[in-house]
Design an enzyme around this catalytic site. Structure first.
Site, PDB file in Angstrom:
ATOM      1  N   ASP A   1      -0.742  -4.879   5.913  1.00  0.00           N
ATOM      2  CA  ASP A   1      -1.725  -5.752   5.255  1.00  0.00           C
ATOM      3  C   ASP A   1      -1.478  -5.832   3.747  1.00  0.00           C
ATOM      4  OD1 ASP A   1      -2.369  -2.974   5.287  1.00  0.00           O
ATOM      5  OD2 ASP A   1      -4.300  -3.484   4.351  1.00  0.00           O
ATOM      6  N   GLU A   2      -1.990  -6.871   3.184  1.00  0.00           N
ATOM      7  CA  GLU A   2      -2.119  -7.019   1.730  1.00  0.00           C
ATOM      8  C   GLU A   2      -0.847  -6.687   0.948  1.00  0.00           C
ATOM      9  OE1 GLU A   2      -6.852  -6.242   1.067  1.00  0.00           O
ATOM     10  OE2 GLU A   2      -5.578  -4.469   1.079  1.00  0.00           O
ATOM     11  N   ASN A   3       0.272  -7.167   1.426  1.00  0.00           N
ATOM     12  CA  ASN A   3       1.509  -7.050   0.657  1.00  0.00           C
ATOM     13  C   ASN A   3       1.585  -8.304  -0.210  1.00  0.00           C
ATOM     14  OD1 ASN A   3       4.148  -6.074  -0.051  1.00  0.00           O
ATOM     15  ND2 ASN A   3       4.974  -7.685   1.275  1.00  0.00           N
TER      16      ASN A   3
ATOM     17  N   HIS B   1       0.833  -1.211   0.000  1.00  0.00           N
ATOM     18  CA  HIS B   1       0.000   0.000   0.000  1.00  0.00           C
ATOM     19  C   HIS B   1       0.863   1.255   0.000  1.00  0.00           C
ATOM     20  CE1 HIS B   1      -4.002  -1.777   0.412  1.00  0.00           C
ATOM     21  NE2 HIS B   1      -3.455  -2.699   1.183  1.00  0.00           N
TER      22      HIS B   1
END
Lengths: 681, 681
Positions: A321-323, A258
């Site tokens: 998150d969400e790497n 992100h």
């Protein structure tokens, strides 16, 4: 016959809410969140212009402007001009009618003492608290107790003893996907305080924007935003404003993923060379920081030091998150590094990254927190986990002795109802968890992700639903009467407006823009029966970008339309007891919705932006018609034929397919009616 | 008989405004202000997602974000997502559908070139201007031309050539009596730009508050305000924001009177020793600066230097009004000084003071301006006079070769109608004034004095009426059709909301707070027929202070209720021609107002804060009844008896006495009806 009588009523029916309704429900009054203990006594403290507050003890500074604002809000609601206009440490009062006593000034931090006792008798109001922060909470309770009758304004006599169930009751605002001006953040801080929330979590960096000024690395905001970011002065102002209201501000800088916006100005931090642009679409991006370079951590150490100084709170959120690891996979340097260090998976690499960051954060005397994904074996115990993927992650963390807060179930961007959020308890009585582990569950946070919100409608996404979450986190677990919650939510909703929250007023503004006129009645009636599709479904209808206009009907619709809430309640009541008044309310409301289509179609024909709701409006009319037919059967005590029932059920199923990203929100209640008819004899 | 037919219509009548109404009035379209020259052609430029702007020439920076915002506003109104989301100097476009060409970047200053030419044909929009500031004005014109039909959104084909009549078209906001946050000021700047105003005059110091940070003399704001003031960072932000919209910011520091707030922190500046407090009441105070001390001018030289640096505009306003001289009379030092200097009167002493200030201001390379009172014989010619006491003062100044702007007649705090302000021309064709003197009349300024406004209702005091003043100052003097002005004002009013102006939405919010519910229909109907009493009369009803709640019915009421405006127009039309449709509109509206009392009384009984309108509501019903009776006579072509006419006239006279600081705004039209009946045969 009764039905026909009702049908000939010509005037348009309005479900009306009694003014300053002072309910009979003695345990909850109009309070939200409901206090720990309430004893309602007889009598009332009558409010008039002679109302005088005296502040005693050692309260510190915060209480005086807060009490002054309380006087203003009381004055604004009642139009009374109090002889005492403001309070300061110098204020001397004789014969006070309200005494606030605090033992000592509190510090706005984790585990601050927010307890208070409020005793209202006919001649005197006493507000006692260990700290001034408890007094702030008590003043909000007092404001919620303000009511009136034909004799004037008054507070009912009560004895309240109150303290929060969980110490962490937060609201996350994502200021990256769409940006909000300082003034809006401040108004939301006021709103949070009014329902006793105590943590504002600012999500400050994202693929779509870097929203805070770094003086050390100004390219971050200069190139990483469209010019909309908070200066450090503004951030200090926000923190100060929040502190004055007993609210902590926790910053989040999401990493290593992100992070596209960081890389526009600082591509050297990225795993792949770029060039990078500010994200304009949504979802999971590949951009990720490069953990193989020492430079990355040197940069982050300097940056985190700067930010740690700016934000006084002990907690520092690193996202995590969400790497997706794609850019790590594609970076020869990263691959080389992993080989050298014996790191086998991207998860392990992220763990390595987190460890380095933790060291920096700890060196700055802060506690690190992050989303579920950072919770990996071997994580030091002083890291706090924010669970977004499910309550089990939270429970798992707590069982292993990690402090944790719950956001799963509090995603207020997903257009779920207040009911759903309200019944989501971080620690329900039914949860099987060792007594010892419970203390690690700190509370929860509503999350206002901003893909589909702008300054115009974000308030209507946050409020009033978040007040229900605030109650879940403050009040005893036994407080879970949904109907009473909705009753109080309507009152709180109107009170939120005095703080500048535009969750009601901006919706009509948006309707006026859509129609280009102030004749919005038909559109308003339509919207009162629908809601945006739930979850992430809106993104399946079109590819949203940061520039997509969010001014359509779906952007005005909300998940908890008061008309739908009341309608659903009437249907439940009616199906249980065939109660007369519920029946007539149902019929009148259905008639309003049924006949609305004719009027709305005239508007739809004129306004291209309304074309998309053409068939939905027609279908609302159809659905309401089915409802009226059902009521007809009920009232005549008849059972319809099987084929009719099958046909209507199939029709509703068809209509349920959303168009214009909108659901007709009353369908579940109509289905209940059909179900009841099916099972009738 | 026709009447009876109308009477049996049961449904509630709404005067409805056609959506995005694209009027037949070819010379004014929906434009406000009306451009200098408009040629309406046949055909339309159809707007769709392929709309692409190309910017050519040498426009400077300002135009790109402005054009981006224009795209956003177009997108928000139409819900179209344009392929071109934003513009920057790097933007490369092929096949543009809109070309904006500017010769050179303008400087936001007095006499800036704001002219532009806009040519819309079915395939192409051309916006040409000498400077980018002209382009900003042209973009607002384009936005006002956006309309729709069943085929979609479009711009009508036109050739427009436009420039302002007066170079100074301002709005004064008094941020002292009540303070407004930065965000509100910014929204008002956007609103000003949308109607092509170009000067924001900030009234920054007063008896009731010192509202700007001085770094040199921080006690000014720290002790001279309640904590609400603009930091220098915020002021820079406001100036920058205004500059980006082609708007100058002129600061006013009122002196030597209206200065109590200065003296709280700096009593040594005052003529009498004090101590001083921040003013909480309103009116003319005795506090006045001491012109006998050198220190005063040393202080002011340092202060003005600081502020002159902060505000880039060439003009610097020193107020100078309403210095009553009492404290000079009572100061032995001042009296001694006058004797020594041979100064005989307070007027002369103020002249002396002004001269010293002028020297300081001139040394800072600024032009001094002040209110009427500074216009005394011998005043240097480079001082600008702002006339508030009457147009004659303005004319007098111009005749003597002083530059002057008009505010008399533009006091928007006094609850006068848009009509009154609109017809107040600084330089009407009928004015006898030498041709040579005309050039000294620079324009005018609407003045938003804030004794009776808060952040909640100030927008409804400024807008939409100020748009009518903006037109007066921009458009040719021949543009003065009041009915057409009101038609366009309704459309502009709704467009102002997209900029965040809360003049409509906050009124309903205030009604919800008053009633404690969302059932506000009866109150809304009542308010739609009333207005606040005009002029300074509200202060004769009660002693207002800075703490008095401004949340009553009168604070929600506005001088130009659309329902009243439309009603008055219908009555005029009907009395002229007995036109059928006007007649039925009148009757239906009167019936709505007449029957409203019954419903409203239920609310009044429950809500103590509404008690004050008890008899006004009953009287509105009475007045509407008289109107209906009049219509009955008209429709039957009968003349009522003398005694009936006398009785009704007397009754109206009685009812005209305001209560709750409210006038029943439809009385003049009902009186017209009675008058017409009296004169009928």
């Amino acid at each position: 016959m009764r039905l026909n009588l009702v049908r000939i009523i010509f005037t348009c029916f309005c479900f009306s809410l009694p003014a300053f309704s002072f309910c009979q429900n003695a345990t909850t009054l109009n309070l939200m969140p409901v206090p720990e203990k309430v004893i309602v006594k007889t009598g009332a403290f009558r409010l008039d212009s002679s109302f005088v507050i005296s502040i005693t003890g050692d309260p510190g500074k915060r209480i005086y402007p807060y009490a002054t604002r309380m006087l203003q809000r009381m004055g604004n609601r009642t139009t009374l001009l109090f002889s005492q206009a403001y309070l300061s440490p110098q204020t001397k009062t004789e014969k006070p009618t309200c005494i606030m006593h605090c033992d000592s000034p509190g510090k706005v931090e984790m585990n601050m003492d927010e307890s208070y006792q409020l005793n209202i008798s006919s001649g005197l109001i006493l507000l006692n608290s260990a700290t001034d922060i408890g007094a702030l909470r008590g003043m909000e309770t007092l404001l919620q107790l303000l009511t009136c009758d034909s004799l004037g304004y008054y507070f009912p006599c009560v004895d309240i003893s109150d303290k929060p169930r969980f110490p962490w009751r937060g609201l996350l605002i994502d200021v990256c996907r769409h940006f909000y001006p300082v003034d809006m953040i401040k108004k939301n801080i006021d709103a949070m305080a009014s329902v006793k929330m105590n943590v504002l979590h600012l999500h400050l960096s994202e693929d779509q924007g870097f929203r805070i000024e770094s003086k050390k690395f100004p390219k971050l905001q200069q190139l990483g935003s469209n010019g909309s970011y908070y200066s450090q002065e503004q951030i200090k102002d926000i923190i100060q404003y929040a502190d004055e209201r007993g609210i902590r501000v926790v910053p989040e800088f999401d990493m290593p993923g992100h992070t596209s916006a960081w890389f526009v100005g600082h591509p050297e931090l990225a795993s792949l060379p770029g060039p990078y642009e500010i994200g304009t679409t949504f979802g999971v991006f590949d951009a990720s920081m490069d953990p193989s370079k020492k430079y990355t951590f040197k940069f982050l150490a300097a940056f985190i030091k700067e930010m740690a100084k700016l934000f006084p709170d002990e907690y520092f959120h690193i996202g995590g998150d969400e790497n997706n690891g794609k850019n790590w996979d594609n970076s020869p340097a990263v691959q080389e590094f992993m080989k050298k260090k014996g790191i086998k998976t991207n998860d392990e690499l992220q763990k390595y990254f987190n460890k380095k960051i933790l060291k920096i954060i700890t060196a700055n005397k802060k506690k690190m927190m992050g989303w579920d994904e950072i919770f990996t074996p071997g994580l030091p115990k002083n890291v706090v986990i924010q669970s977004w993927r499910g309550k089990d992650y939270m429970k798992g963390a707590a069982l292993q002795g990690y402090q944790t807060i719950l956001s799963s179930g509090y995603y207020i961007d997903l257009s779920k109802t207040a009911r759903e959020h309200y019944l989501n308890d971080p620690l329900p009585d039914t949860m099987k968890i060792e007594e010892d582990a419970k203390k690690y569950i700190l509370g929860g946070e509503a999350t206002m992700w901003s893909e589909l919100t702008t300054w115009e409608n974000v308030d209507s996404r946050i409020w009033p639903r978040t007040a229900a979450i605030a109650e879940r986190l403050w009040s005893p677990s036994a407080v879970k009467d949904v109907e009473d919650m909705y009753r109080r939510l309507e009152i709180v909703s109107i009170q939120l407006e005095e703080l500048g929250i535009t969750h009601i007023s901006n919706r009509e503004m948006m309707m006026r823009r859509l129609t280009g006129s102030d004749s919005i009645e038909a559109l308003k009636t339509f919207i009162s029966a629908v809601s945006p599709v739930k979850g992430y479904r809106r993104h399946s209808f079109r590819k949203y970008t940061t520039s997509t206009p969010l001014t359509r009907t779906v952007d005005i619709a909300v998940p908890d339309e008061p008309a739908v809430v009341r309608f659903d309640q009437c249907v439940d009541k009616y199906l249980q007891s065939k109660e007369d008044s519920a029946g007539s309310q149902i019929i009148l409301q259905l008639m309003t919705w049924k006949k609305n289509n004719a009027e709305l179609q005239k508007l739809i024909k004129k306004i291209p932006a309304l074309n998309e709701i053409d068939s939905v409006s027609a279908d609302l009319s159809l659905v309401a018609g089915i409802g009226i037919d059902c009521m007809d059967y009920f009232e005549k005590d008849q059972k319809p034929g099987e084929s009719w029932l099958t046909q209507q059920t199939a029709l509703l199923k068809e209509i349920k397919k959303p168009r214009a990203e909108i659901d007709i929100a009353i369908i579940p209640s109509i289905e209940k009616m059909l179900e009841a008819l099916k099972e009738s004899k």
